[in-house]
Structure formats: structure tokens, C-alpha cells
Design an enzyme around this catalytic site. Structure first.
Site, PDB file in Angstrom:
ATOM      1  N   SER D  45       0.833  -1.209   0.000  1.00 19.96           N
ATOM      2  CA  SER D  45       0.000   0.000   0.000  1.00 19.96           C
ATOM      3  C   SER D  45       0.866   1.258   0.000  1.00 19.96           C
ATOM      4  O   SER D  45       0.560   2.237  -0.678  1.00 19.96           O
ATOM      5  CB  SER D  45      -0.919   0.017   1.235  1.00 19.96           C
ATOM      6  OG  SER D  45      -1.815  -1.071   1.187  1.00 19.96           O
ATOM      7  N   THR D  46       1.966   1.226   0.766  1.00 19.89           N
ATOM      8  CA  THR D  46       2.867   2.364   0.829  1.00 19.89           C
ATOM      9  C   THR D  46       3.549   2.617  -0.514  1.00 19.89           C
ATOM     10  O   THR D  46       4.001   3.723  -0.795  1.00 19.89           O
ATOM     11  CB  THR D  46       3.942   2.115   1.919  1.00 19.89           C
ATOM     12  OG1 THR D  46       3.285   1.690   3.107  1.00 19.89           O
ATOM     13  CG2 THR D  46       4.764   3.349   2.193  1.00 19.89           C
ATOM     14  N   LYS D 164       0.226 -10.273   7.629  1.00 18.18           N
ATOM     15  CA  LYS D 164       0.539  -8.895   7.995  1.00 18.18           C
ATOM     16  C   LYS D 164      -0.759  -8.296   8.518  1.00 18.18           C
ATOM     17  O   LYS D 164      -1.711  -8.089   7.756  1.00 18.18           O
ATOM     18  CB  LYS D 164       1.041  -8.069   6.820  1.00 18.18           C
ATOM     19  CG  LYS D 164       1.321  -6.626   7.271  1.00 18.18           C
ATOM     20  CD  LYS D 164       1.646  -5.666   6.168  1.00 18.18           C
ATOM     21  CE  LYS D 164       1.819  -4.259   6.766  1.00 18.18           C
ATOM     22  NZ  LYS D 164       1.873  -3.217   5.726  1.00 18.18           N
ATOM     23  N   SER D 166      -2.530  -5.232   9.863  1.00 23.94           N
ATOM     24  CA  SER D 166      -2.357  -3.772   9.898  1.00 23.94           C
ATOM     25  C   SER D 166      -3.486  -3.031  10.588  1.00 23.94           C
ATOM     26  O   SER D 166      -3.471  -1.807  10.619  1.00 23.94           O
ATOM     27  CB  SER D 166      -2.204  -3.227   8.474  1.00 23.94           C
ATOM     28  OG  SER D 166      -0.932  -3.548   7.957  1.00 23.94           O
ATOM     29  N   GLY D 189       1.639  -4.122  11.257  1.00 19.60           N
ATOM     30  CA  GLY D 189       1.831  -2.998  10.349  1.00 19.60           C
ATOM     31  C   GLY D 189       1.830  -1.649  11.039  1.00 19.60           C
ATOM     32  O   GLY D 189       1.906  -0.624  10.387  1.00 19.60           O
TER      33      GLY D 189
END
Lengths: 253, 253, 253, 253
Positions: D45-46, D164, D166, D189
Site C-alpha cells: 500500500s505504501t 501482515k 495492519s 503494520g
């Protein structure tokens, strides 16, 4: 007032006709008196505060006061939407011998419950109260949460000594602890995140799980404060196992 | 009781010391008496129900009863989380001459407020009440909404005669009207969607906008019931213009 | 482009291997061609836009273009998070003969999707597009909604000719229609609130219900535009009955 | 594959024309190569995954592969709504030398994204993938969360090696770790809750904060794994201070 430790938020027993069963309340307290809990919350959400009349609430406070061992700290749930009524309840609890008042955020008119409005409510109550206050943030019931900047601001008032943070949102807990001054006491309301909260600097918990698992909660508290992290993690897993968390509409997505 | 028309939910005036200003309440009612409103809601959310003591509530009910013209229908807001207290307030309002009780959903323990729990609450109140009830669904304050299946079930009780639907979610309004039996009365709480709600079969509105725009609301109601749709749409636009809706945290995404 | 009327958002048929079944798509269109629908939306949410590759999307657009009767308006769903890709898709649809592009709000980085960011996206697309645009607000899928002020601002661009409002929140629909300039076209996405939306000034609907009930939707549209309100209300009830709305996590509280 | 440690989710640099700036990507990686990070997430996403074309994504994967030091683990973000496309991307990443795929939950059709639908998606991808998978739950962007029971079920597949998580909801993290089998790897996350997550048994983090504070994140990780809790708490406070959390609409109430 030092609030380190585990506080069961007492349930309110009723008889079959729906009247208060104060004898059973006292029996429960007698049993808790034998454990290592630090004190009691009387008339919190778990005590069905919103379902009781003002007269019933005073009966419960009086009975709990009588039954509690002298070394237990007594916290009265006194917060309602009305600032005036919150002050009145807080000072009545003080008269009855309670040490601390747990003051829930006003919440019915949600759209208007800005941080400023909450600040004004808390400061007025703190000014008028004859005992110190804990802020009580419980968004799963109220739909409004208290964020770290408001806590940091409130913490400057000598009569606001801590917060019961029941959202269980660890970012929020971490930031509250980080931004509040030393000495401000953060208690958490979620048994399943008690150890991580203590790791971040919480001083104790007001845990419904302590109503049915007081010894396990106290052991976990002691493992945390003695720095025995492997044991804390193991006890935390037991607590997760026995009080399974269910996400619901009030939970984060 | 026929509830067709516009009902202002009365505000509660206070003086500068924070005490009730019952003379100003009566002045307001005297002015509304001259308009075409069908009646009044006394001690609703707009009347700051949750901020008043039980004694204050009775004073407001009494004052409003005295001031209201004899042709106005009187609806008392009586719903609280406690079923027993809701019954007590409802029957006290009945004694004071109120015609209908507006009973908010219980809501504090949101996770437990299933349709079955709401049904039990409403049926108990309806059985015990000496005046008929309106269900009151206002999720922007309570965080819980009443859906059409529960309404259809409740509508079978002779003493539950309608609903005040304040979510303003038109699908919900449409389905409630569609599924409820003929004769069940749906009033809406949102001025900005009043005309479309009437188009779908609502019988009237309990509109905060009627507190400051009673004539416009009544004109709109009359345009709707006379079938003058172009005029209804024009008046609805005026109402949208004058009472602008702001989406907030309680609004749908 | 005049968008008055009913537009089915076409489903995308697949065969058992998961490949596009374009012959079945054409069969569906052939049947819709016989009805009074005003045109088609091709590659909207109902067409599983997010599950198709760019190549598949072009195949669907081409096939639908071939099958559509010449009097039907063709609207291509072209909006994705990327502004550049949205422009590319929009102009490809234009080349293929589509009349209008339906441009969904960007939404993945929700926290950053302010009205300003949305405005910049829409203005860039509108500047570069060779066909006019409809804004597409569908918060039940995207988690972000377009409010009336942004619509009013966007409506000034000559190439942004309307909105598909799928939240179904009637306050929002009413305020959008009220604040947008005359000539801006509001289409709604909710069959169960179609009549009230038309009563407020919507010009038509992009209704998934029109995929399986095209005639009923067209009849309802005609009752609305001819001012036959009793018939409109009756047909609306039929549509509510046959396409029951279910509140879910994406719905308003 | 062992995923213990800190993984920066790489940002994707662009030049002023909006084209990929792969040289700057490589420069960033060269700097991270000198730190103690365990590896990289490429196209998360980053990295603005949803804004890039498939061709751009492959260019980024290739460039990152070339620049990464040979001891760094490479995780490719490959999840999209389409199961087929997720498989294609995953196996393309495998061909390019990636060790693990990070597979986001499908999410657009939220109402239909039941645990069963998610399970079918993940099991199909896991069956077809030539590298192992991490489940990726990021409700602040997707609006859907993965709960512990689904994780426990997925963890039985040999090719699903971790998650993960988040959301940062500590109850969820705790219950996932508690219910998943030994060896299943939970990465978190959220930098501001990294230490409490490690205390509960997380093995590492994919932290956007590691993009700008890689050394601090690695130090914190090492304090956690070496059992130096006082130092962990101190470093965690620094991380909270430097990456202040802001509650927003996607956050829990």
C-alpha cells in the site's frame, strides 16, 4: 490515590422480582476481599449503571462500602450526561466514603461532543468534586472516544488523576501514556490486552474478567510489575483463551 | 390516536442559572398554538431529555400540558434504558394528560440490543402502558436502529400505534411503511426528507425544523396531503435551504 | 447528453471456465433493446469492473457497443484510483463509441481522499476526456461519499454533466439536487428509493433492479415523469417488495 | 521462509512528469541495505500499488530485485480483487526472484466478503502460487478485516505462512497469535504498537515508519527479541513521539 492493580467492576445482583439483591452483592465482595484485588468499581457499566434509579445506586454504594475490606480502594461510577447530576453523584459517593469517582464522557448528543465540550464537563466536575476523578472512555457503549490531546489537557487539573481507557485501541493507549504527565494513572478496561498495555506503562486494570477470574488477573498484574515477561505472556494467553473477544458493531473494522 | 401532521419536539428553555424557565416554555407553546401544528412532543431528544432529572421532566410535562391548546395532541418522551423506568414515566405522563408516549430504543449495551431484546422491551412497556406508544428510532444519538421486520412484529400489538423514524434512511422508511399493517403510523424525524417520506406513505413528522419554521413545515405537510406535488417539491427545497444537513460521524458513509 | 430514464448497469456473464461469455452479454442486451430503457452502463460495479483485466474490459465494451440498439445511450464505467488510467480508459471508451463516462471516486487511500483531492481528480479527467462525465459516488463499496458542496463545484465544469448517487441517503440526494445548477443531471442508484428521489428532482436511475425488472423500473419512471403519484407510489412498493433492501455493515446506522 | 525482523514497505518514487524514478528507488534500497532490516516489501500500500499499471509494477519489482542486497528477504505485494490476477501477479513475482507474496484481502464487494469467500480466495491463490503467502489485512484501506478464526483455518495450508496484520487492534492481534499454530508468523503494520505486539508474540513488522526511521525500528526489534523490556518501552515511546497516530474515519471509535 494510587490505583495500581486490578479492580473488578462489580456486577449488580437482582432477585427474581427484579429488586436489588444486596446480600448477594455483599457475598461477592466478601469473596473478592480474600483476593489480591486493589479495590472495587461500584456502579460502572458492568454494574448496569444506566438501568438503576438514583435511589438504587445509593443503596448499592452503601452496601458495597460496608462489605469492602478496609484496605480496598473504592471507586464510584458517577458519570451521566448532565454535568450537574454528575457532580451531585460524585459528592454523594464522597460522603459515603468512596475514594475516587469514575466519570464517563457525556455522549448522547454525539455530534456536539467535541473535545472542548468534554473538557468543560470534566473541568467543572473536577472543580466541584470532593474526591479525585478518573476519566472514563468507553466508546463501545457511548460511541465517543477520548483522545490523547484531551487527556493531556485534563491531566493538568490536580483533581483528575487518571483515565480508565476501555476502547482497547493500543495506539490510543500508547499515546495517552506518552503524552500525559508522570503520575497520571492509566487503567485499562480490556483483559485481552492487559499485558501489552502494562508493557506500555498502564498502572492497572478495571477488568470485567476480574469478576470471574480475579486470581488470574492479579497474577498477571504481578507478573507484569515484577518484570517476568515470559510468565506475563503465558498468563495473558490464558486470559485470551478464557475471555474470548468477539468483534461487533462497536469494534474497529 | 391519529397522528397526521406536524409535531414540533419542544426545546426546554433554561434561565441563566441553569434552572428550568417554564414561563418561556409556555410562551413558546402559546405561539405554536396559533399555527397549524398537530401537537407537541414534550421531553424528546430536542428537549434535552437525558440532561433533566425526573422531577424536572415532570415539571416540563405539567407546564406544557397547561399551555397547550385543547386541540393539540400531546406526546411525551418517556423512553430510557430501563424497562421499569420507561413504564413508570409513561404512566406518569398518562396521568398528566398525555395522549401518546414516544419510547426510544434502549441502547447503552449496544452489543446486546438485538431485535429480540428490543421486542421484549417494547412489548412489556406496551402491555403496562395506559396510553399508546410510538417506537422511537434515532441511531444518530443511540447507535442502534430499528429495522422493518421488528417494526412489523411490534405493529401487531394494539398499543403500539406507530414509529418515529429519525434515521432518515429512505430505504428503511420505505420498507417499514411497506411491511407494517395499514393503520400503523410512520412519522419521520428529518425535515430535509419530509416530502419524499410523505410520498412513500408517512403520515407526518416530528421535526426539529418545526420549532423555528412551524408554518413552512405545516404548508409542506398540506401540499403533500393535498397531492400538490410541484408545490411540495418547491417547499421541500426551501426547507433544505433553510435547514442545511451536515453529514457527521453518525451519518452514513 | 440527456440522461433521463432508466439505465440497467449490465452484468458481465462468464462461462464455466471463468472466461467472458460475450454471446450471452449480447443476448441480454438484445432483450433489453426491446424495453423502454434509455441506455446501458457497461463495466459498472454490477459488471464486476474491479475483477476484469483491461483487455477484458475492452472486449465487453466492444461487444456491448455492437449489440446495443442505436437509440440507446452508452455509458462506460471508467473510474479507477489512478487519474492517468481513468483518463486512458475514458478516452478508449470514447473511441469505441461510448457517449458518457461514469467515473468512480478514487478511494483506496481513504484518509487522504478529501474533497480537494477528489476535485483535482475529477477536473483533470474532465479536462482530458473526449466525452462528458458522470461523477459516481458509491460509498457502500468505496467507503467514501461525495457531498453536495463538491458536486456543486464540479458541476461548473462543462464536461461534468451529472452524478450517479448510489448512497441512497436522501438528505444528500436532496441537497445535491438543490445546490447543483439547473441542467446538472442526478441519477440515483437505489431502486427502493427511486420514486422519492424523482420527487426531489432526479432525472433517472442506474438501477441493478433494472437488470431483472426492466419493465417495472421503466413503468415507475414513466409514472414519476407523468405526475401520476398514486401509481408511482404503488409501483415503488412493488419494487421494494421484489428487491428487498438489507442493511449491512456498509449501510448507515 | 523466516520473516523475523523489520521490513520497510518501499515507497515508489516518481519524477516530475509522473513516470517511475527507478534510479531513486535503487538509491533508497542501497541505503536500506546498510541497515539491519530483514528485507523489503515491494508494491505494498505504501508503494501506491493501486495507482500503478501492471507494467509499472513489474518494472518496480525488477529494479528492487536488482538493488536489494542478497541477504534481504523480498516480499512482493500481489493481491488484487481478482483471484486469477492475484495468482498471475504472485507467480510473476516468483519468477522475478521474490521469496514471499503479500496478498491483500479482496474487498470491493464488501457485503459479500464473508470469511468463506476470503477463505476460497486465499486457498486458490495458495494452491496455485509458487512462493508462500502472507495474508494482508488492512481495514483502514479496504474496509474489511480478517479475524482470528479465518486465520487459524488458513494457517493449515502449507503455503500460507503468516499474516501482515495492519488493523493494529491488539485484541485481534492477540487472538490471531493465540489461535494460529506454532510457526505461523504474525507481522504487524503499526509502528506505534510494535512493542506490545512483539510482547504478545509477533515475529516482526512491516512498518512504514521503517522507511524513514529504519535504525530506530531495528533497535526496537532487537530490544524486544533480547528481552530488554525497559529499553523496548523507551524506544517504543520514541517511535510514538516521532510517528504520531491520528485517529480518522477509518479508525476504531
Amino acid at each position: 490515590v494510587k490505583l495500581n492493580g486490578i479492580f473488578p467492576p462489580l456486577t449488580t445482583p437482582f432477585n427474581q422480582e427484579g429488586a436489588l439483591a444486596l446480600d448477594r452483592l455483599k457475598e461477592n465482595i466478601n469473596r473478592y476481599n480474600e483476593t489480591g484485588v486493589a479495590g472495587y468499581v461500584v456502579i460502572g457499566s458492568t454494574g448496569e449503571s444506566v438501568l438503576l434509579s438514583r435511589a438504587e445506586i445509593e443503596q448499592v454504594w452503601t452496601a458495597a462500602r460496608q462489605a469492602a475490606a478496609s484496605d480496598k480502594i473504592l471507586i464510584a461510577g458517577t458519570g451521566v450526561d448532565s454535568t450537574a447530576e454528575t457532580i451531585a453523584r460524585t459528592n454523594r459517593a464522597a460522603e459515603l466514603g468512596y475514594h475516587v469517582a469514575l466519570v464517563k464522557t457525556p455522549y448522547y448528543y454525539k455530534g456536539q461532543m467535541t473535545a472542548d465540550v468534554h473538557a468543560e464537563h470534566y473541568l467543572r466536575v473536577a472543580d466541584a468534586a470532593r474526591i479525585p476523578l478518573l476519566i472514563y472512555s468507553v466508546p463501545q457503549f457511548t460511541g465517543v472516544a477520548v483522545e490523547a490531546p484531551l487527556v493531556a489537557q485534563m491531566a493538568k487539573h490536580h483533581n483528575i488523576i487518571g483515565i480508565k481507557e476501555s476502547s482497547g485501541v493500543m495506539q490510543r493507549v500508547g499515546e495517552i501514556i506518552h503524552r500525559a504527565p508522570a503520575g497520571f494513572q492509566t487503567l485499562v478496561g480490556s483483559a485481552t490486552t492487559f499485558y501489552p498495555s502494562m508493557a506500555l506503562g498502564a498502572v492497572g486494570g478495571i477488568l470485567a474478567a476480574a469478576d470471574f477470574l480475579p486470581e488470574l488477573c492479579v497474577e498477571l498484574y504481578e507478573a507484569c510489575t515484577s518484570g517476568d515477561h515470559p510468565r506475563a505472556r503465558k498468563l495473558q494467553e490464558q486470559l485470551i483463551e478464557r475471555s474470548r473477544w468477539s468483534p461487533n458493531s462497536a469494534s474497529p473494522a
